[in-house]
Design a protein around this motif. Structure first.
Motif, PDB file in Angstrom:
ATOM      1  N   ALA A 185       3.972   6.701   3.714  1.00 18.26           N
ATOM      2  CA  ALA A 185       2.650   7.246   3.379  1.00 18.26           C
ATOM      3  C   ALA A 185       2.289   6.928   1.927  1.00 18.26           C
ATOM      4  O   ALA A 185       1.139   6.586   1.621  1.00 18.26           O
ATOM      5  N   GLU A 186       3.265   7.023   1.023  1.00 22.39           N
ATOM      6  CA  GLU A 186       3.035   6.704  -0.388  1.00 22.39           C
ATOM      7  C   GLU A 186       2.648   5.236  -0.554  1.00 22.39           C
ATOM      8  O   GLU A 186       1.710   4.908  -1.291  1.00 22.39           O
ATOM      9  N   ASP A 187       3.390   4.348   0.114  1.00 19.47           N
ATOM     10  CA  ASP A 187       3.108   2.917   0.005  1.00 19.47           C
ATOM     11  C   ASP A 187       1.695   2.597   0.489  1.00 19.47           C
ATOM     12  O   ASP A 187       0.985   1.784  -0.129  1.00 19.47           O
ATOM     13  N   ARG A 188       1.291   3.215   1.576  1.00 16.43           N
ATOM     14  CA  ARG A 188      -0.047   2.977   2.106  1.00 16.43           C
ATOM     15  C   ARG A 188      -1.119   3.518   1.164  1.00 16.43           C
ATOM     16  O   ARG A 188      -2.171   2.910   1.002  1.00 16.43           O
ATOM     17  N   MET A 189      -0.825   4.643   0.552  1.00 16.64           N
ATOM     18  CA  MET A 189      -1.777   5.200  -0.408  1.00 16.64           C
ATOM     19  C   MET A 189      -1.933   4.265  -1.609  1.00 16.64           C
ATOM     20  O   MET A 189      -3.055   3.970  -2.044  1.00 16.64           O
TER      21      MET A 189
END
Length: 471
Positions: free
Chosen positions: A269-273
């Motif tokens: 989720a962090e990477d996508r953000m």
């Protein structure tokens, strides 16, 4: 295993796994002797029972175990505070994994510490009934500590699919630099409210840091999580802070099978953000600067015509001096953004007709530094941010912020300083009337070697005398 030296009582559990080696429950193995005295519960009645059996008992029997049931996950280390209302005591609870199959829960009575803290807070009028550990003071959302606890509690098969949404407010540093931290706090609270309106009652929304928010959504598919994100994005479009359009970059990921590591899901989720933030944050910063420029025009006499005249004089002089195309581009940006830092100065000071006080003058002088930070945050500045910082430096070194003098001052700034002074003299300002072209040229020559580069000042004076100027 050595127990912590300071605790009032402890509980020891053994994890129970099914034939697929999946965790299903806990078995209470041991309870310290003083547990009976504190909770009025017979330990021998509880020992040997599963947690699921204990929490199904009457509250008078299971009290003290039901409260921590959801936080007891294999391989967990958690620390938190809990108030037990029936006995009127605060306890610091420390959950520690032993070997793979064991869990120890230590209770330390902190009632006296809490009472002293409460009394101090009451005396200082800062008391809040919500736990300091679990509530973010600015937004009223849950804290990172609480999110970590809930993540452990909800990371079970019965909560799947388990989705995580991460939101990051774009342009916060720019908002703080341009409008002050009070405006930044308003933006953070607005972002928190946008996310809060989009989620459901059972979801967990926490503020992780200055501009980061994490949402934990149990029993939520990725498709449903995407719809929640879409609601948040639409709410951003519909809401502004004064004249600033809010922008939040989102990333989400969903755990669908028990074997997946929840930390890997959170990392996804962090990477996508961050991937979304690469483009969205740039657009957000440019939008904020656009609003800043518009706002500055509304608050002062820094009109588009002023910028056009300034650019005309600057480029005319730059062409005469043979400056490079890159230096000319920097000059254009300097003309456009040199006074953007004035957004951080009171309009009453900007438009004051009387002589400024020393304190007011100090505020005016800060606009160079504010402008530097604003443009620097765009990361697309061609180095003009440093030129903005220097654009009130003087040839003799008495300018501000007073870092450089003479040839240390970039040639673009020396050109701009003369064009800016001339434009200001031949046009009306709140604090003075305009003067004639001839008088302005005389003043430029008079300040040669003092305020201005003497050679560039003479070149500009000759250009203004010998050439027909359209502006």
């Amino acid at each position: 295993m050595e127990y912590p030296s300071r605790y009032d009582f402890f509980l020891r559990f053994k994890a129970i796994f099914n034939e697929k080696n999946e965790f299903v429950d806990y078995l209470l193995l041991d309870v310290s002797n003083n547990f009976n005295n504190i909770f009025g519960t017979k330990a021998e009645f509880l020992i040997g029972k599963k947690i699921s059996e204990i929490v199904a008992l009457d509250d008078n029997i299971n009290y003290g175990i039901k409260e921590i049931y959801y936080y007891m996950i294999p391989n967990t280390k958690r620390k938190f505070e809990r108030y037990f209302e029936d006995i009127g005591r605060w306890y610091f609870i420390n959950i520690i994994s032993d070997e793979k199959d064991y869990l120890l829960v230590f209770f330390t009575d902190i009632t006296k510490i809490k009472q002293e803290t409460r009394q101090y807070s009451l005396n200082n009028k800062k008391f809040d009934d919500k736990s300091i550990c679990f509530i973010d003071k600015l937004t009223g959302l849950y804290s990172r500590d609480f999110f970590d606890i809930e993540l452990s509690r909800l990371d079970t098969q019965r909560q799947l699919p388990l989705s995580i949404i991460i939101g990051d407010l774009n342009g916060l540093k720019l908002i703080n630099d341009a409008f002050g931290h009070k405006m930044g706090d308003l933006a953070i609270k607005a972002a928190a409210n946008i996310m809060k309106r989009a989620i459901r009652k059972e979801d967990i929304l926490s503020r992780f840091g200055g501009d980061e928010f994490y949402v934990l959504l149990p029993n939520t598919t990725e498709d449903i999580a995407k719809k929640i994100v879409e609601r948040m994005q639409q709410d951003c479009i519909n809401n502004t802070i004064e004249y600033i359009k809010l922008s939040i970059s989102f990333g989400l990921a969903t755990k669908t099978i028990p074997s997946e590591d929840i930390l890997d899901i959170m990392k996804k989720a962090e990477d996508r953000m961050y991937h979304n933030k690469l483009t969205e944050s740039k657009e957000a910063r440019l939008n904020i600067i656009k609003y800043v420029k518009q706002r500055l025009e509304d608050l002062s006499l820094e009109t588009k015509e002023h910028f056009k005249r300034l650019e005309y004089y600057s480029l005319m002089l730059a062409e005469h001096l043979g400056l490079s195309d890159i230096e000319k581009e920097k000059l254009k940006l300097l003309c456009e953004f040199h006074d953007i830092g004035k957004i951080g100065v009171s309009p009453n000071i900007l438009n004051k007709q009387e002589k400024l006080t020393q304190e007011e003058w100090e505020q005016i002088k800060r606009h160079s530094e504010i402008g530097y930070h604003i443009v620097n945050s765009t990361r697309q500045s061609l180095g003009v941010d440093e030129l903005i910082l220097m654009h009130h430096e003087r040839w003799d070194g008495t300018g501000y912020p007073g870092l450089i003098k003479k040839e240390e001052i970039p040639v673009t700034v020396r050109v701009f300083a003369i064009a800016d002074a001339y434009e200001a003299m031949v046009n009306d300002r709140p604090y003075k009337d305009k003067i004639s072209k001839d008088d302005a040229i005389k003043e430029i020559r008079r300040q040669a070697g003092i305020q201005f580069d003497p050679h560039i000042a003479e070149a500009f004076a000759n250009l203004m005398i010998n050439e027909k100027i359209a502006m």
